[in-house]
Design an enzyme around this catalytic site. Structure first.
Site: not given
Length: 319
Positions: A143, A263, A293
């Protein structure tokens, strides 16, 4: 007698235990692990961990890992470096400023460029250890950590042999990016009240983790940030992702980018743009149908194993 939550945690989350039990767990997993602190050139004290193959020979390569926003390296994150160590790769990670056990106001990241320098200082200190000299070095980022890995690459273009980018935050998608004049208002307010935790946002845990009982486990992390995003952090992440998004064509190191098609925290379409625009001659992309995610924890065990094995296969081919 153990309660139900404790029994959920004990099989895979040694940080929940005491130190002795934690070390026993690592031994059972066939690896060695250690926790320490690193002082950066700017005087910041950051918490670090290492996970090493438990063999007399050298590891096959070094993997330097960067976690995402609000996360840390001691809870669900470390299942991945444990897996890598079991397969011969020495992994090292650092709690970023304002995260986990590191110094700084919780979830306040006023300058990502300084965070990049913190990471480089720590990673370079490991590279200089005689035990690890001349070994291949890879980056790994989840991320926000994926964006930081690309910034590390821009700062040190020849320092790493490749990168594993898991659901990277390379640019804020137009679908979720605040519309004018919200960014301008946030930027103005952040000049005066950068630490204010007032930016409205949903708890990303529930948008990241698919499996219900894993949501419970992730939510039990005592180091997880549960507050609203701070003004200064939001403005800085908007700045950084704008910068990275405009430089996707400047990426030259080998990489694999992995993203779930479902996601809603970071945009798989931006990962496709990274794959298409990067100058890297060695580049791969994996888009997992229906995955969310949190690819390496929040999915079913079967899905997590698929992603892990894709990462391992990619590393094996480059070592």
């Amino acid at each position: 007698m153990e309660d139900e939550q404790t029994s959920l945690l004990k099989p895979t989350y040694p940080h929940y235990w005491g130190y002795t039990e934690e070390q026993d767990y690592y031994v059972q997993q066939g690896i060695s692990a250690a926790a320490s602190h690193f002082t950066t050139p700017r005087g910041l004290t950051l918490f670090t961990r290492s996970w090493l193959p438990h063999t007399p020979s050298h590891p096959r390569a070094l993997v330097f890992m960067v976690h995402g926003y609000g996360n840390d390296i001691s809870w669900t994150f470390q299942a991945t470096p444990i897996f890598l160590a079991q397969n011969g790769f020495a992994s090292f990670a650092i709690d970023l400023e304002g995260h986990g056990r590191s110094q700084g106001l919780k979830a306040f990241v006023p300058n990502v460029d300084l965070v990049v320098q913190d990471c480089l200082s720590f990673f370079n200190s490991i590279k200089q250890d005689p035990k690890f000299r001349n070994l291949p070095c890879f980056l790994y980022g989840e991320s926000m950590g994926g964006a930081i890995c690309l910034l590390i690459h821009f700062a040190d273009p020849k320092g790493f042999k490749g990168a594993i980018l898991v659901a990277p935050m390379c640019r804020i998608s137009d679908k979720v990016r605040p519309k004018w004049p919200i960014p301008q208002i946030l930027t103005f307010l952040a000049r005066f009240f950068p630490t204010w935790a007032i930016v409205p946002a949903p708890d990303l845990l529930y948008k990241s983790v698919k499996v219900d009982h894993k949501k419970v486990i992730a939510d039990m992390n005592p180091l997880r940030y549960r507050g609203k995003p701070r003004l200064g952090t939001v403005v800085e992440l908007l700045r950084v992702t704008d910068f990275v998004g405009k430089r996707l064509g400047d990426v030259e190191l080998p990489f694999v980018v992995l993203h779930g098609s479902a996601d809603v925290v970071t945009d798989p379409a931006v990962s496709r743009e990274l794959y298409e625009e990067a100058k890297s001659e060695d580049k791969s992309i994996k888009i997992y149908d229906g995955m969310m995610h949190s690819l390496l924890f929040g999915e079913t065990d079967e899905n997590v194993e698929i992603v892990r094995n894709d990462i391992l296969q990619w590393l094996n081919a480059r070592c």
